[in-house]
Design a protein around this motif. Structure first.
Motif, PDB file in Angstrom:
ATOM      1  N   VAL A 119       0.863  -1.177   0.000  1.00 58.82           N
ATOM      2  CA  VAL A 119       0.000   0.000   0.000  1.00 58.82           C
ATOM      3  C   VAL A 119       0.900   1.229   0.000  1.00 58.82           C
ATOM      4  CG1 VAL A 119      -2.063   1.048   0.992  1.00 58.82           C
ATOM      5  CG2 VAL A 119      -1.421  -1.277   1.642  1.00 58.82           C
ATOM      6  N   GLU A 120       0.607   2.129  -0.921  1.00 59.55           N
ATOM      7  CA  GLU A 120       1.413   3.347  -1.066  1.00 59.55           C
ATOM      8  C   GLU A 120       0.569   4.552  -0.651  1.00 59.55           C
ATOM      9  OE1 GLU A 120       3.584   4.673  -5.052  1.00 59.55           O
ATOM     10  OE2 GLU A 120       1.522   5.378  -4.932  1.00 59.55           O
ATOM     11  N   PHE A 121       1.202   5.518   0.017  1.00 61.14           N
ATOM     12  CA  PHE A 121       0.517   6.725   0.500  1.00 61.14           C
ATOM     13  C   PHE A 121       1.238   7.948  -0.057  1.00 61.14           C
ATOM     14  CE2 PHE A 121       0.150   3.318   3.513  1.00 61.14           C
ATOM     15  CZ  PHE A 121      -1.188   3.339   3.887  1.00 61.14           C
ATOM     16  N   THR A 122       0.458   8.944  -0.456  1.00 63.06           N
ATOM     17  CA  THR A 122       1.044  10.164  -1.016  1.00 63.06           C
ATOM     18  C   THR A 122       0.514  11.383  -0.265  1.00 63.06           C
ATOM     19  OG1 THR A 122       1.062   9.082  -3.178  1.00 63.06           O
ATOM     20  CG2 THR A 122       1.394  11.458  -3.168  1.00 63.06           C
ATOM     21  N   THR A 123       1.417  12.314   0.012  1.00 61.68           N
ATOM     22  CA  THR A 123       1.055  13.591   0.655  1.00 61.68           C
ATOM     23  C   THR A 123       0.632  14.592  -0.413  1.00 61.68           C
ATOM     24  OG1 THR A 123       2.561  13.242   2.513  1.00 61.68           O
ATOM     25  CG2 THR A 123       2.028  15.529   2.011  1.00 61.68           C
ATOM     26  N   LEU A 124      -0.192  15.545  -0.028  1.00 57.78           N
ATOM     27  CA  LEU A 124      -0.586  16.635  -0.926  1.00 57.78           C
ATOM     28  C   LEU A 124       0.640  17.283  -1.576  1.00 57.78           C
ATOM     29  CD1 LEU A 124      -2.914  18.603  -1.865  1.00 57.78           C
ATOM     30  CD2 LEU A 124      -2.286  20.019   0.105  1.00 57.78           C
ATOM     31  N   HIS A 125       0.508  17.612  -2.864  1.00 58.41           N
ATOM     32  CA  HIS A 125       1.555  18.391  -3.544  1.00 58.41           C
ATOM     33  C   HIS A 125       0.934  19.690  -4.010  1.00 58.41           C
ATOM     34  CE1 HIS A 125       4.856  18.734  -6.856  1.00 58.41           C
ATOM     35  NE2 HIS A 125       5.064  19.530  -5.822  1.00 58.41           N
TER      36      HIS A 125
ATOM     37  N   PRO B  84      -2.508  -4.671  13.554  1.00 58.02           N
ATOM     38  CA  PRO B  84      -3.408  -3.864  14.395  1.00 58.02           C
ATOM     39  C   PRO B  84      -2.764  -2.590  14.966  1.00 58.02           C
ATOM     40  CG  PRO B  84      -3.492  -6.180  15.053  1.00 58.02           C
ATOM     41  CD  PRO B  84      -2.433  -6.074  13.990  1.00 58.02           C
ATOM     42  N   LEU B  85      -1.445  -2.508  15.010  1.00 59.14           N
ATOM     43  CA  LEU B  85      -0.816  -1.278  15.519  1.00 59.14           C
ATOM     44  C   LEU B  85      -0.867  -0.118  14.519  1.00 59.14           C
ATOM     45  CD1 LEU B  85       2.515  -2.193  17.373  1.00 59.14           C
ATOM     46  CD2 LEU B  85       0.223  -1.979  18.295  1.00 59.14           C
ATOM     47  N   SER B  86      -1.009  -0.428  13.236  1.00 59.26           N
ATOM     48  CA  SER B  86      -0.978   0.638  12.220  1.00 59.26           C
ATOM     49  C   SER B  86      -2.211   1.513  12.337  1.00 59.26           C
ATOM     50  CB  SER B  86      -0.912   0.037  10.811  1.00 59.26           C
ATOM     51  OG  SER B  86       0.272  -0.707  10.667  1.00 59.26           O
ATOM     52  N   LEU B  87      -1.979   2.783  12.575  1.00 56.88           N
ATOM     53  CA  LEU B  87      -3.079   3.689  12.895  1.00 56.88           C
ATOM     54  C   LEU B  87      -3.209   4.796  11.848  1.00 56.88           C
ATOM     55  CD1 LEU B  87      -5.046   4.106  15.388  1.00 56.88           C
ATOM     56  CD2 LEU B  87      -3.470   5.924  16.091  1.00 56.88           C
ATOM     57  N   MET B  88      -4.447   5.048  11.415  1.00 55.12           N
ATOM     58  CA  MET B  88      -4.742   6.251  10.633  1.00 55.12           C
ATOM     59  C   MET B  88      -5.142   7.294  11.650  1.00 55.12           C
ATOM     60  SD  MET B  88      -4.621   5.599   7.190  1.00 55.12           S
ATOM     61  CE  MET B  88      -4.552   7.319   7.253  1.00 55.12           C
ATOM     62  N   ALA B  89      -4.331   8.300  11.832  1.00 56.51           N
ATOM     63  CA  ALA B  89      -4.608   9.284  12.881  1.00 56.51           C
ATOM     64  C   ALA B  89      -5.332  10.497  12.309  1.00 56.51           C
ATOM     65  CB  ALA B  89      -3.309   9.708  13.549  1.00 56.51           C
ATOM     66  N   VAL B  90      -6.302  10.971  13.091  1.00 54.65           N
ATOM     67  CA  VAL B  90      -7.034  12.203  12.747  1.00 54.65           C
ATOM     68  C   VAL B  90      -6.925  13.234  13.863  1.00 54.65           C
ATOM     69  CG1 VAL B  90      -8.684  11.033  11.223  1.00 54.65           C
ATOM     70  CG2 VAL B  90      -9.218  11.292  13.663  1.00 54.65           C
TER      71      VAL B  90
ATOM     72  N   PRO C 245      -3.398  19.070  14.596  1.00 53.03           N
ATOM     73  CA  PRO C 245      -2.913  20.368  14.122  1.00 53.03           C
ATOM     74  C   PRO C 245      -2.249  20.175  12.748  1.00 53.03           C
ATOM     75  CG  PRO C 245      -2.163  19.913  16.374  1.00 53.03           C
ATOM     76  CD  PRO C 245      -2.735  18.641  15.830  1.00 53.03           C
ATOM     77  N   ASN C 246      -2.291  21.209  11.918  1.00 52.92           N
ATOM     78  CA  ASN C 246      -1.716  21.080  10.571  1.00 52.92           C
ATOM     79  C   ASN C 246      -0.279  20.572  10.603  1.00 52.92           C
ATOM     80  OD1 ASN C 246      -4.095  22.026   9.609  1.00 52.92           O
ATOM     81  ND2 ASN C 246      -3.302  23.949   8.784  1.00 52.92           N
ATOM     82  N   GLN C 247       0.516  21.075  11.541  1.00 55.33           N
ATOM     83  CA  GLN C 247       1.939  20.712  11.569  1.00 55.33           C
ATOM     84  C   GLN C 247       2.152  19.241  11.886  1.00 55.33           C
ATOM     85  OE1 GLN C 247       0.403  22.987  13.476  1.00 55.33           O
ATOM     86  NE2 GLN C 247       1.293  23.185  15.522  1.00 55.33           N
ATOM     87  N   ASN C 248       1.149  18.584  12.453  1.00 48.52           N
ATOM     88  CA  ASN C 248       1.255  17.154  12.754  1.00 48.52           C
ATOM     89  C   ASN C 248       0.634  16.281  11.668  1.00 48.52           C
ATOM     90  OD1 ASN C 248       1.084  18.608  15.655  1.00 48.52           O
ATOM     91  ND2 ASN C 248       2.432  16.831  15.750  1.00 48.52           N
ATOM     92  N   GLY C 249       0.210  16.900  10.550  1.00 48.50           N
ATOM     93  CA  GLY C 249      -0.218  16.087   9.414  1.00 48.50           C
ATOM     94  C   GLY C 249      -1.704  16.061   9.143  1.00 48.50           C
ATOM     95  N   ALA C 250      -2.413  17.123   9.536  1.00 46.78           N
ATOM     96  CA  ALA C 250      -3.846  17.197   9.287  1.00 46.78           C
ATOM     97  C   ALA C 250      -4.135  17.065   7.802  1.00 46.78           C
ATOM     98  CB  ALA C 250      -4.385  18.549   9.796  1.00 46.78           C
ATOM     99  N   PRO C 251      -5.317  16.522   7.466  1.00 41.24           N
ATOM    100  CA  PRO C 251      -6.312  16.003   8.394  1.00 41.24           C
ATOM    101  C   PRO C 251      -6.198  14.488   8.614  1.00 41.24           C
ATOM    102  CG  PRO C 251      -7.268  16.176   6.212  1.00 41.24           C
ATOM    103  CD  PRO C 251      -5.827  16.602   6.085  1.00 41.24           C
ATOM    104  N   LEU C 252      -5.250  13.843   7.950  1.00 33.86           N
ATOM    105  CA  LEU C 252      -5.164  12.381   7.997  1.00 33.86           C
ATOM    106  C   LEU C 252      -3.710  11.978   7.816  1.00 33.86           C
ATOM    107  CD1 LEU C 252      -7.078   9.803   7.879  1.00 33.86           C
ATOM    108  CD2 LEU C 252      -6.794   9.909   5.400  1.00 33.86           C
ATOM    109  N   ARG C 253      -3.168  11.223   8.781  1.00 38.04           N
ATOM    110  CA  ARG C 253      -1.775  10.772   8.666  1.00 38.04           C
ATOM    111  C   ARG C 253      -1.648   9.359   9.174  1.00 38.04           C
ATOM    112  NH1 ARG C 253       2.390  13.222  12.892  1.00 38.04           N
ATOM    113  NH2 ARG C 253       3.631  11.517  12.050  1.00 38.04           N
ATOM    114  N   LEU C 254      -0.558   8.725   8.828  1.00 34.65           N
ATOM    115  CA  LEU C 254      -0.259   7.406   9.372  1.00 34.65           C
ATOM    116  C   LEU C 254       0.518   7.539  10.670  1.00 34.65           C
ATOM    117  CD1 LEU C 254       1.214   5.040   6.648  1.00 34.65           C
ATOM    118  CD2 LEU C 254      -0.804   4.653   8.047  1.00 34.65           C
ATOM    119  N   VAL C 255       0.361   6.577  11.574  1.00 41.13           N
ATOM    120  CA  VAL C 255       1.277   6.445  12.704  1.00 41.13           C
ATOM    121  C   VAL C 255       1.646   4.966  12.840  1.00 41.13           C
ATOM    122  CG1 VAL C 255       1.741   6.936  15.115  1.00 41.13           C
ATOM    123  CG2 VAL C 255       0.119   8.365  13.894  1.00 41.13           C
TER     124      VAL C 255
END
Ligand code: MTE
Ligand code: MO
Length: 315
Positions: free
Chosen positions: A167-173, A202-208, A216-226
């Motif tokens: 599974v591949e994930f891409t950040t906004l450009h 089960p540890l892989s988390l989609m964080a909101v 907060p935006n600086q932590n990867g809003a609105p959706l990031r992996l942890v």
């Protein structure tokens, strides 16, 4: 209410009304000031948090090693190169990121490809609070109360085909919103990827959210992996695309420094970064150094996925 799940690592979950935090928070942002950035930095009123049964300041049973990193550090000492390479840059500049509306493209080997409004993507899932360590390859770490849902739930929702092995994930450009992208410090957009079994762990988390509020935006809003057992760079921020693939995708840090950043990037004190040691780490807010643990302390939950692999070669 805290639910203990009987594992040795410091994973904790607390019950959160499904979706309510996210909905209320987004409603709150809209009501307060349209989509303005100022509103996004406000935290939920305490009464709303209490109603969510989520007390981010609860430190019940936390040993020293579990002590939460102070929120002020979590939101002001960041890596998010889209806003600059200094640790202070993301907090200073991420206000220009517009996170509402937000959509995520799902593509590749799955039965449900398409463009999803963020709300539609997250609504089917129950949110949880999880206290996870995040360990940066730069030898610092934090302990953060994240809010999110298992990545596995989202993957099941998209019904990957039998060909989907990664599974591949891409950040906004968007250099207008992400001014750090005007410089070619990395090959934009930022891309990360996981093997399917890692993604389904089960540890892989989609964080909101974190600390009881929307990310907060600086932590990867609105959706990031942890991904708590991997170096922080695998925990990609501000995701706009998820693609299922048969072959191993190229990833940004591996492309930028193949000898320094591997595809797996499992926290491994025995494999040093070529320019510095990985055997110890500094918890942000502390002075003394701690010994870094294999898989960041989550070996019990994840080591089985790498059995038989040479973890010095597959770093
Ligand atoms: N899109 C994107 N995601 C990213 C990064 C980045 O520069 N861009 N930095 C990574 C690195 S190196 C780390 S250590 C973590 C930091 O997460 P935090 O700022 O929320 O602590 O985000 C990761 N995700
Ligand atoms: Mo990092």
């Amino acid at each position: 209410m805290l639910i203990k799940i009987g594992k040795k690592s410091d994973l904790k979950e607390s019950e959160v009304t499904p979706q309510s935090l996210f909905d209320q928070r987004r409603q709150f942002i809209k009501k307060a000031a349209g989509y303005s950035v100022a509103a996004a930095t406000l935290s939920l009123p305490f009464s709303a948090m209490a109603a969510l049964n989520l007390n981010p300041f609860q430190k019940e049973n936390s040993s020293l090693s579990d002590e939460l990193t102070a929120r002020k550090h979590v939101v002001s000492y960041n890596n998010f190169y889209e806003f600059g390479t200094d640790k202070k840059d993301p907090a200073a500049h991420a206000g220009s990121l517009k996170t509402d509306p937000w959509s995520v493209t799902v593509a590749g080997e799955c039965a449900k490809p398409g463009v999803y409004a963020l709300e539609d993507l997250v609504k089917p899932h129950a949110f949880e609070e999880r206290i996870y360590r995040l360990r940066c390859v730069e030898a610092w770490s934090m302990v953060i109360p994240w809010i999110g849902f298992p990545l596995a739930d989202l993957i099941k929702q998209m019904q990957p085909t039998s060909k989907a092995r990664y599974v591949e994930f891409t950040t906004l450009h968007d250099p207008q919103q992400m001014p750090g992208q005007k410089r070619s410090v990395l090959d934009w957009p930022y891309i990360e990827a996981l093997r399917m079994d890692e993604a389904m762990n089960p540890l892989s988390l989609m964080a909101v959210g974190l600390y009881g509020e929307v990310l907060p935006n600086q932590n990867g809003a609105p959706l990031r992996l942890v991904l708590p057992w991997k170096y922080g760079f695998k925990s990609i921020k501000s995701i706009v695309k998820i693609r299922f693939s048969e072959t191993q995708p190229r990833t940004t840090w591996n492309l930028s420094g193949p000898g320094e950043y591997g595809f797996y990037a499992n926290v491994n004190p025995e494999v040093d970064h070529p320019r510095w040691s990985q055997s110890r780490e500094r918890r942000i807010g502390e002075f003394r150094k701690r010994k870094t643990q294999m898989f960041n302390g989550y070996a019990e939950e994840v080591a089985h996925m790498y059995r038989g692999m040479n973890l010095k070669r597959n770093f």
